[in-house]
Scaffold this motif. Structure first.
Motif, PDB file in Angstrom:
ATOM      1  N   ILE A  65      -6.450   2.776  -1.547  1.00  0.00           N
ATOM      2  CA  ILE A  65      -5.391   3.492  -1.215  1.00  0.00           C
ATOM      3  C   ILE A  65      -5.833   5.461  -1.910  1.00  0.00           C
ATOM      4  O   ILE A  65      -6.217   5.445  -3.043  1.00  0.00           O
ATOM      5  N   GLU A 113       0.688  -1.377   0.092  1.00  0.00           N
ATOM      6  CA  GLU A 113      -0.421  -0.177   0.063  1.00  0.00           C
ATOM      7  C   GLU A 113       1.177   1.530   0.410  1.00  0.00           C
ATOM      8  O   GLU A 113       0.727   2.061  -1.119  1.00  0.00           O
ATOM      9  N   LYS A 115      -0.638   9.231  -3.496  1.00  0.00           N
ATOM     10  CA  LYS A 115       0.378  10.705  -3.084  1.00  0.00           C
ATOM     11  C   LYS A 115       0.397  11.827  -4.228  1.00  0.00           C
ATOM     12  O   LYS A 115       1.087  11.154  -5.133  1.00  0.00           O
ATOM     13  N   GLU A 128       0.717   3.904  -3.156  1.00  0.00           N
ATOM     14  CA  GLU A 128       0.697   5.302  -2.361  1.00  0.00           C
ATOM     15  C   GLU A 128       0.923   6.243  -2.993  1.00  0.00           C
ATOM     16  O   GLU A 128       0.911   7.580  -3.545  1.00  0.00           O
TER      17      GLU A 128
END
Lengths: 545, 453
Positions: free
Chosen positions: B441, B406, B444, B410
């Motif tokens: 998720i 994850e 970013k 991300e």
């Protein structure tokens, strides 16, 4: 099958291009050059020549029923000016020996100054007649038209011939055109001759100006000069060769956008805007051409012209200074010198389009780098000293400063750097020494940008950890002759004054090792001995000692 | 002054020499029978393709060796006399050493095929192979077809090379799909397609039976074992893997007494310090064989990077700082015609029991990523990335810190290493993962701060 057809198309294109180029070259040898008496009188009056000799000499030379070609015409005109000047030189010498100072002093007003070929060019522009001049439109198609069509037919089949999108440098070092073979030498000779004529014998290429007179008149209201021919040709070549770039690097968006950018700045900023300004009676100015590449920005004639152009002149003056002192270094800080050299600059634009097939020919040896640093920084100093002298003399009215004559240093710089280095060598030598000879060894602006890039910039080419296999594609295709591999194989980022950020090293890397990036200054320069992937303790031990 | 002799001027030997020179002023000699100067073996293909000249594959200018006082000796070592610490050359010359580094690399495998030594039959490993290829396959008039036997990295490179000169290629691959002993199914299938799209006649699941000769002793055809099909050809490329180039050591052992016999298996047996069974004799690179593979690595690693790392390590040991060879996380790269490949950590062809996988493929069929992670702990184990460049440092850190899959997803934007303005696929990738795994998720934004931290 498709492959074969494309190859045939390519050959047809090449044939058409060569026909166009031959007509273009052959057109120089055409036309008749003579003046009527009234034309000549008008010309002499307009020039304000006081010499009586010149009127008779020119009359003898060019008021004629004979059909003179440009070379005969040029030779006669230059002789006429020479004879006139010789006549007065003789008188000067005579009065000198007689110590007749008054008489001697009088003679100087009759002397005619100026480069012989330029004097001849001015006359030839008026004196020319013939098929080329009378059929400018047709000739445009037979020269530029065929050249463009032929070149495109040569280039477009690459869409198929090169195969799927990707790096296809197949055969670059097996072809005579790109591996310093006989074709490369032929191209060099042609380019060098072209520049020699353009810079030093413009009258010989006056026929080319006739072909572009209609376009020039449309754009700026005046007849075409040799510089208009050069500017127009420059744009045409860049457009056609940009098509080649678009095809070759169609998988690489950085290359596509960058190519579009240099094309835009050349066509709009370097060509159209100055032409339109001229037509509006303003000084034609290339707003992206920064001093000291624009080395005559602070010459008297330019300062005078700007001062006499009202608000726009003042704006240009301020813009030019701000561009060099603020915008250029600030942009280099954020993006590296690439924002200028391979995104905006005209010289860079030609190098990245016409010059792309030759990028692999730059010299990568350490000695070449040493030479480069000496030469390019010398040119920078030269340009600054010249400007200092010029400005001092401009404001003080003196003829010299620090013992250097203003006129002499300007003439020397224009001749050595402006004409020979930037033009004849810079572009003429593409096929043998690579496409960035001028940008690497000569350009004073590049030197200035380079100093900023090296010492105060966020730009670097990041090396991807330990992934380099030392294959050498990056170094080979670096047009600036940077041994990129020397850094990459040490896991070290590439921070070099000369890097113009063309991005080709990253494109040709088969292992995804290189990336052009702007990031924090900290850690930008990261010399390493042990590469990522090995023992952590060993890396700590060796790299951080 | 101690004399360090290195046999082999490849990346392992040269890296050792360079690092010894950084650390000491010992006398260093590098011996090679192949070339005068170090060159990048992985770049040989580009010479044939015309991307580069041979001299461009040489990372150092010729003055480099003299300046760094590294002596280069052209010659072929026949015998190592470990007792008297002497090398015997096939020219009859001898050379003494204090410490010896064996870095002789690999040689192409030949499996006793009939006709494997004919003219026009070659591997693609040594500079001499390149010269041979240039001789027998200069263009598609001289070489009307080439057959390549063996579907690994060198095989596909050779196919690409010949293809660049428009020479028709038949590519015999023993496996049912290209390199599927290493690549999982999706990636392997992608490369099959890439090969076929380039007009290369890919034959999967076939073996070579024999190579037939013409009257002049040159290869004229090959026969496929399974079908008996005979394919006319002018060149046969043998690219069925490589094995350590250590025949001369086995020869030497027969002459040396047992105490000075250098233990070999497939390669020269070394311990974690890269020491052989004989004092002051070391082996590194392709020709070295660990008694047991380090971590999940193979005992013999014929990879550029590991050769270099062994060189970096051994120089320390030779210069008095005896340290183990401790390579960090596995990484590798290759290029399959137009598709670049990078891998960080482990993605086995077949998932292991504790492993879960995530595979994303771009609609073009030319890009994909394959994530391998632990089913239970979610720890990231490795990634294969095709057609998208990724940051080595990012994954090195992720693996060291034992981050989860994850976390990797991300921060996929931080991991991307493609040139500026390239189309990014991270959103698509994360969305697919979320859909398949019922997760949420959130990708970013790329952060320079994290990247350069």
């Amino acid at each position: 099958m498709k492959f074969k057809q494309m190859k045939i198309l390519k050959h047809i294109g090449l044939a058409i291009f060569i026909i166009g180029l031959s007509i273009f070259t052959g057109s120089l040898f055409t036309g008749n050059f003579s003046l009527s008496q009234s034309q000549l009188d008008e010309y002499i009056t307009s020039k304000g020549y006081k010499s009586e000799i010149i009127a008779t000499e020119l009359k003898k030379a060019v008021v004629t029923e004979e059909s003179l070609n440009i070379f005969q015409f040029s030779s006669r005109v230059r002789d006429a000016f020479q004879n006139s000047n010789n006549h007065y030189d003789a008188l000067i010498a005579k009065y000198d020996t007689e110590k007749n100072w008054d008489k001697k002093g009088e003679q100087y007003q009759y002397k005619i100054y100026g480069k012989p070929h330029t004097l001849s060019y001015d006359l030839a522009k008026k004196a020319g007649s013939g098929f080329v001049k009378e059929n400018a439109g047709l000739l445009w198609w037979l020269t530029f038209g065929l050249g463009i069509i032929g070149a495109l037919l040569f280039i477009l089949p690459n869409l198929i011939l090169l195969g799927a999108p990707g790096i296809k440098n197949n055969g670059v070092f097996l072809e005579a055109s790109t591996n310093r073979g006989w074709i490369a030498w032929l191209v060099l000779v042609y380019l060098v001759l072209f520049y020699l004529l353009l810079y030093f014998m413009p009258d010989y290429v006056v026929n080319w100006t006739f072909i572009l007179d209609p376009i020039s008149e449309f754009l700026n209201g005046g007849a075409a000069s040799q510089w208009f021919v050069y500017g127009f040709l420059y744009c045409v070549i860049m457009i056609v060769m940009a098509v080649r770039m678009y095809i070759k690097y169609r998988h690489n968006k950085y290359q596509v956008i960058r190519t579009t950018s240099v094309l835009f700045f050349q066509i709009v900023f370097a060509f159209l805007i100055p032409e339109i300004m001229t037509s509006l009676n303003m000084p034609g100015y290339d707003f992206k051409n920064a001093f000291p590449l624009d080395y005559d920005f602070f010459f008297e004639w330019n300062l005078d012209s700007l001062r006499n152009s009202g608000a726009i002149g003042l704006f240009i003056l301020v813009w030019g200074i701000v561009l060099t002192l603020v915008i250029v270094p600030l942009m280099v800080y954020f993006f590296g010198k690439r924002w200028y050299c391979s995104w905006v600059c005209g010289c860079g634009g030609l190098a990245e389009t016409l010059g792309d097939p030759y990028r692999q020919l730059s010299d990568k040896r350490l000695n070449a780098w040493k030479l480069e640093r000496w030469v390019i920084h010398s040119v920078l100093v030269f340009s600054l000293v010249m400007t200092l002298v010029t400005l001092y003399c401009y404001f003080s009215g003196a003829e010299a400063f620090l013992g250097i004559k203003s006129q002499w240093i300007k003439d020397t710089y224009s001749f050595l750097i402006g004409a020979w280095f930037a033009g004849v060598i810079g572009t003429g030598f593409y096929p043998i020494f690579g496409n960035r000879v001028w940008c690497r060894f000569g350009c004073p602006l590049a030197a200035y940008l380079g100093l900023v890039q090296r010492f105060k910039s966020r730009f670097r080419i990041t090396t991807n950890g330990g992934q380099c296999i030392s294959c050498g594609n990056c170094s080979t295709y670096c047009e600036q002759g940077i041994d990129v591999r020397a850094y990459a194989q040490k896991g070290e980022n590439i921070v070099r004054a000369s890097c113009v950020g063309c991005g080709i090293c990253s494109a040709v890397c088969p292992r995804g090792v290189l990336k052009l990036e702007n990031g924090p200054e900290k850690g930008r320069i990261n010399p390493t001995d042990i590469l990522l992937g090995n023992d952590v303790d060993l890396m700590d031990l060796v790299n951080k000692k | 002054m101690e004399h360090i002799v290195i046999i082999g001027n490849g990346v392992s030997g040269v890296t050792t020499a360079r690092h010894i020179r950084k650390l000491s002023d010992k006398k260093i000699t590098i011996i090679s029978a192949e070339t005068d100067y170090f060159f990048s073996r992985t770049a040989l293909m580009y010479v044939y393709m015309g991307h580069m000249k041979f001299e461009h594959t040489q990372p150092y200018e010729s003055w480099f060796w003299k300046k760094n006082k590294i002596d280069l000796k052209k010659g072929f070592v026949n015998i190592i006399d470990a007792k008297s610490k002497t090398l015997l050359f096939n020219s009859g010359e001898t050379m003494g050493y204090d410490k010896l580094v064996i870095a002789t690399g690999s040689k192409p495998n030949k499996f006793g095929w009939p006709g494997q030594d004919l003219n026009g039959v070659m591997g693609m490993y040594h500079k001499q192979d390149l010269e041979s290829l240039e001789k027998y396959a200069p263009n598609n008039k001289v070489c009307k077809r080439a057959v390549i036997v063996g579907g690994g990295l060198i095989g596909i490179e050779l196919a690409e090379m010949l293809h660049s000169r428009h020479i028709p290629v038949t590519f015999l691959v023993r496996e049912s799909s290209f390199w599927n002993g290493v690549l999982p199914e999706g990636e392997s299938a992608m490369i099959n397609r890439e090969i076929l799209e380039n007009g290369i006649d890919l034959r999967l699941g076939v073996n070579l039976k024999e190579i037939k000769a013409d009257e002049k002793g040159q290869a004229k055809s090959i026969v496929i074992a399974e079908t008996g099909e005979e394919i006319a050809c002018d060149v046969v490329g043998l690219t069925a893997g490589v094995s350590p180039n250590i025949d001369f050591i086995k020869e030497s052992n027969m002459r040396n007494d047992a105490n000075f016999s250098i233990q070999t298996g497939r390669g020269v047996k070394v311990n974690r310090f890269l020491e052989t069974s004989v004092p002051d004799v070391y082996a590194i690179g392709d020709c070295a064989e660990q008694h047991e593979g380090i971590g999940s690595r193979r005992p013999i690693e014929a990879v550029w990077y590991t050769g270099r790392m062994m060189g970096e390590t051994l120089a320390q040991t030779i210069c008095g700082n005896r340290i183990e060879y401790k390579p960090r996380h596995w990484f590798n790269s290759a290029k399959f015609i137009d598709i670049e490949y990078q891998t960080y950590g482990w993605v086995w062809a077949q998932p292991k029991e504790n492993e879960a996988r995530f595979y994303w493929e771009h609609e073009s069929g030319k890009k994909c990523i394959h994530l391998n992670y632990d089913k239970d702990t979610r720890a990231f184990i490795g990634i294969n990335t095709f057609g998208i460049r990724m940051r080595h440092e990012f994954f090195d850190k992720v693996l060291t810190e034992k981050q989860t899959v994850e976390y990797v997803l991300e921060h996929l934007a931080d991991a991307n290493f493609d040139p500026e303005f390239y189309k990014l696929h991270e959103k698509e990738i994360v969305a697919q993962f979320n859909k398949e795994n019922n997760t949420n998720i959130q990708l970013k934004k790329k952060s320079w701060k994290r990247i350069f931290a």
